[in-house]
Design a protein around this motif. Structure first.
Motif, PDB file in Angstrom:
ATOM      1  N   LYS A 133     -34.460 -57.452  28.381  1.00 58.00           N
ATOM      2  CA  LYS A 133     -34.519 -58.803  28.825  1.00 58.00           C
ATOM      3  C   LYS A 133     -35.728 -59.624  28.260  1.00 58.00           C
ATOM      4  O   LYS A 133     -35.627 -60.626  27.866  1.00 58.00           O
ATOM      5  CB  LYS A 133     -34.903 -58.695  30.159  1.00 58.00           C
ATOM      6  CG  LYS A 133     -35.041 -60.043  31.107  1.00 58.00           C
ATOM      7  CD  LYS A 133     -35.380 -59.919  32.476  1.00 58.00           C
ATOM      8  CE  LYS A 133     -35.574 -61.253  33.109  1.00 58.00           C
ATOM      9  NZ  LYS A 133     -35.793 -61.075  34.700  1.00 58.00           N
ATOM     10  N   ALA A 134     -36.789 -59.089  27.947  1.00 51.91           N
ATOM     11  CA  ALA A 134     -37.945 -59.660  27.168  1.00 51.91           C
ATOM     12  C   ALA A 134     -37.453 -60.123  25.763  1.00 51.91           C
ATOM     13  O   ALA A 134     -37.924 -61.441  25.218  1.00 51.91           O
ATOM     14  CB  ALA A 134     -39.095 -58.857  27.156  1.00 51.91           C
ATOM     15  N   LEU A 135     -36.875 -59.292  25.080  1.00 50.90           N
ATOM     16  CA  LEU A 135     -36.254 -59.356  23.738  1.00 50.90           C
ATOM     17  C   LEU A 135     -35.272 -60.572  23.749  1.00 50.90           C
ATOM     18  O   LEU A 135     -35.211 -61.467  22.756  1.00 50.90           O
ATOM     19  CB  LEU A 135     -35.722 -57.927  23.178  1.00 50.90           C
ATOM     20  CG  LEU A 135     -35.597 -58.256  21.359  1.00 50.90           C
ATOM     21  CD1 LEU A 135     -37.208 -58.374  20.763  1.00 50.90           C
ATOM     22  CD2 LEU A 135     -35.016 -56.722  20.967  1.00 50.90           C
ATOM     23  N   ILE A 136     -34.536 -60.688  24.534  1.00 46.78           N
ATOM     24  CA  ILE A 136     -33.541 -61.638  24.593  1.00 46.78           C
ATOM     25  C   ILE A 136     -34.118 -63.035  24.746  1.00 46.78           C
ATOM     26  O   ILE A 136     -33.806 -63.941  24.123  1.00 46.78           O
ATOM     27  CB  ILE A 136     -32.624 -61.458  25.773  1.00 46.78           C
ATOM     28  CG1 ILE A 136     -31.624 -60.362  25.681  1.00 46.78           C
ATOM     29  CG2 ILE A 136     -31.609 -62.517  26.219  1.00 46.78           C
ATOM     30  CD1 ILE A 136     -30.500 -59.839  26.570  1.00 46.78           C
ATOM     31  N   ASP A 137     -34.952 -63.063  25.575  1.00 45.79           N
ATOM     32  CA  ASP A 137     -35.934 -64.323  25.852  1.00 45.79           C
ATOM     33  C   ASP A 137     -36.683 -64.785  24.443  1.00 45.79           C
ATOM     34  O   ASP A 137     -36.570 -65.966  24.089  1.00 45.79           O
ATOM     35  CB  ASP A 137     -37.137 -64.227  26.840  1.00 45.79           C
ATOM     36  CG  ASP A 137     -36.432 -63.977  28.200  1.00 45.79           C
ATOM     37  OD1 ASP A 137     -35.236 -64.358  28.433  1.00 45.79           O
ATOM     38  OD2 ASP A 137     -36.989 -63.467  29.080  1.00 45.79           O
ATOM     39  N   GLN A 138     -36.851 -63.784  23.557  1.00 49.17           N
ATOM     40  CA  GLN A 138     -37.625 -64.147  22.402  1.00 49.17           C
ATOM     41  C   GLN A 138     -36.609 -64.409  21.164  1.00 49.17           C
ATOM     42  O   GLN A 138     -36.730 -65.509  20.625  1.00 49.17           O
ATOM     43  CB  GLN A 138     -38.513 -62.953  21.904  1.00 49.17           C
ATOM     44  CG  GLN A 138     -39.849 -62.660  23.056  1.00 49.17           C
ATOM     45  CD  GLN A 138     -40.583 -61.432  22.419  1.00 49.17           C
ATOM     46  OE1 GLN A 138     -40.233 -60.778  21.213  1.00 49.17           O
ATOM     47  NE2 GLN A 138     -41.409 -60.986  23.273  1.00 49.17           N
ATOM     48  N   ILE A 139     -35.538 -63.761  20.940  1.00 47.38           N
ATOM     49  CA  ILE A 139     -34.804 -63.764  19.758  1.00 47.38           C
ATOM     50  C   ILE A 139     -33.084 -64.243  20.098  1.00 47.38           C
ATOM     51  O   ILE A 139     -32.542 -64.397  19.175  1.00 47.38           O
ATOM     52  CB  ILE A 139     -34.596 -62.769  18.810  1.00 47.38           C
ATOM     53  CG1 ILE A 139     -34.353 -61.451  19.628  1.00 47.38           C
ATOM     54  CG2 ILE A 139     -36.270 -62.401  18.260  1.00 47.38           C
ATOM     55  CD1 ILE A 139     -34.308 -60.139  18.557  1.00 47.38           C
ATOM     56  N   GLY A 140     -32.912 -64.063  21.666  1.00 46.44           N
ATOM     57  CA  GLY A 140     -31.486 -64.447  21.737  1.00 46.44           C
ATOM     58  C   GLY A 140     -30.857 -63.145  21.928  1.00 46.44           C
ATOM     59  O   GLY A 140     -31.248 -62.122  21.567  1.00 46.44           O
ATOM     60  N   LYS A 141     -29.619 -63.321  22.687  1.00 53.48           N
ATOM     61  CA  LYS A 141     -28.811 -62.188  23.343  1.00 53.48           C
ATOM     62  C   LYS A 141     -28.318 -61.336  21.970  1.00 53.48           C
ATOM     63  O   LYS A 141     -28.225 -59.995  21.968  1.00 53.48           O
ATOM     64  CB  LYS A 141     -27.923 -62.571  24.256  1.00 53.48           C
ATOM     65  CG  LYS A 141     -26.952 -61.438  24.759  1.00 53.48           C
ATOM     66  CD  LYS A 141     -26.078 -61.997  25.820  1.00 53.48           C
ATOM     67  CE  LYS A 141     -25.466 -60.919  26.545  1.00 53.48           C
ATOM     68  NZ  LYS A 141     -24.356 -61.388  27.801  1.00 53.48           N
ATOM     69  N   GLU A 142     -27.473 -62.149  21.219  1.00 55.66           N
ATOM     70  CA  GLU A 142     -27.152 -61.299  20.122  1.00 55.66           C
ATOM     71  C   GLU A 142     -27.853 -60.667  19.189  1.00 55.66           C
ATOM     72  O   GLU A 142     -27.404 -59.506  18.749  1.00 55.66           O
ATOM     73  CB  GLU A 142     -26.137 -62.494  19.440  1.00 55.66           C
ATOM     74  CG  GLU A 142     -25.157 -63.176  19.835  1.00 55.66           C
ATOM     75  CD  GLU A 142     -24.016 -62.373  20.382  1.00 55.66           C
ATOM     76  OE1 GLU A 142     -23.939 -61.295  19.216  1.00 55.66           O
ATOM     77  OE2 GLU A 142     -23.202 -62.257  21.144  1.00 55.66           O
TER      78      GLU A 142
END
Length: 379
Positions: A133-142
């Motif tokens: 969840k934290a990484l998606i907020d930073q660089i996007g889902k893909e």
């Protein structure tokens, strides 16, 4: 001179008396020989059935015999006493198995270990979700998916392996539980404990070990025996049976055929000798008071077969000179030899198929010197 005359007269009288006696005896013999006295019976139609007699033994209709089971465990204790009444499901004895106890402890450890692994993996999965969840907020889902896919696949594989380990441990637990249940030997019927014997060390492992507990229902007795393949064609369920035992002379019990086995019991001795002797077990339910009977008593079973109405005679009325069976009929005061054809025999009576008709007089008792055409007198 007078004395001589008297003596001569007495001598003549004696001779005359002797002659009269001899003539009387001769006449009596002629009369007796001419018309011997005989006993007769009038032929009639009666119900008759042949009797098939087979040896057998008395058994309990319902029984349970418990033998030592060293493959399951050693005998720990017997919980019943001889003569005790038990219900179905009563624990009769308990076994103990050291190997099974060890396997049980190992299984507990395996279950605990599998559950710990699953808890750990579940914790890792939770941490992974937070990280994702934290990484998606930073660089996007893909982009986050590309970076985290290897870690996700590794956690997913670990979770599947942990679930398999747990499943295997649960299956092992079920198998152990089944084996543990076998350590309690339970009664399979309502009955009475007939015998109890704690085996010695030698009898536990012996092939011919004696039973440790024997339970049965004394109110139900059956007689069992063996029928030849030919006799099975005459016997079926429901047929009446009379049971006798030399152990209880003068007593008989009524019974009926319960069943005749469909599969034969082969005689091993006969097979070894090259003779395929095939015999079929038959079970007979005994009715009435069976208190005087005990399991193991040897009995003779008379099975009633071929029941029908026919012309019958006492078996003593039928003679056999080696050629054909025959009887003596009485007609007009004379005995006449008559050939007959006989059928089934039942007790002291025999079926007459041909040769005599209903209502004819047949000699059943008389002198052995009776001849065809001889004059006779009926008693």
């Amino acid at each position: 001179m007078e004395k001589k005359k008297k003596k001569k007269a007495w001598l003549m009288a004696g001779v005359i008396i002797l002659v009269v006696i001899m003539i009387s005896v001769s006449v009596f013999r002629q009369v007796s020989a001419k018309a011997p006295s005989v006993k007769t019976v009038k032929t009639s139609e009666e119900e008759i059935s042949s009797l098939l007699m087979i040896p057998g033994a008395i058994k309990l209709q319902e029984e349970q015999i418990v033998y030592p089971s060293p493959d399951k465990g050693e005998l720990k204790e017997i919980l019943v006493q001889e003569g005790q009444t038990v219900k179905k499901g009563t624990v009769l004895a308990k076994l103990q198995n050291a190997q099974l106890e060890l396997e049980t402890e190992q299984n507990k450890l395996a279950l605990e270990s599998a559950n710990l692994k699953i808890d750990q993996i579940n914790q890792k999965m939770k941490q992974f979700k937070d990280k994702e969840k934290a990484l998606i907020d930073q660089i996007g889902k893909e982009e986050a998916k590309k970076q985290l896919d290897p870690e996700h696949e590794q956690l997913d594989m670990e979770q599947k392996m942990a679930n398999l380990d747990l499943k295997q441990a649960m299956l092992q637990k079920d198998m152990i539980s089944k084996r543990q249940s076998e350590l309690e030997i339970k009664s399979l019927l309502d009955g009475i404990v007939l015998s109890v014997k704690k085996p010695g060390e030698s009898s536990v492992t012996a092939a011919n070990a004696e039973p440790i507990v024997h339970i049965g229902k004394l109110d139900g007795m059956v007689a069992s025996g063996l029928l030849s393949e030919f006799d099975t064609l005459k016997v079926k369920s429901g047929q009446k049976v009379i049971v006798r035992s030399d152990a209880v002379p003068g007593t008989e019990w009524q019974g009926e055929i319960m069943n005749v086995a469909l599969i034969p019991q082969q005689n091993q001795t006969a097979i070894q000798n090259g003779n395929q002797a095939v015999q079929y077990p038959v079970a007979i339910k005994i009715t009435g008071d069976t208190n005087s009977l005990k399991p193991g008593f040897q009995v003779i079973m008379e099975i009633e077969t071929d029941k029908k109405v026919a012309i019958v005679l006492p078996i003593d009325a039928v003679h056999d000179d080696g050629d054909k069976p025959f009887v003596y009929l009485i007609k007009n005061g004379k005995a006449y030899k008559q050939d007959v054809k006989t059928g089934i025999t039942s007790g002291k009576k025999i079926e007459i198929l041909q040769g005599v008709s209903k209502g004819e007089n047949v000699i059943i008792h008389g002198p052995n010197s009776i001849k065809d055409g001889m004059e006779v007198t009926e008693q």
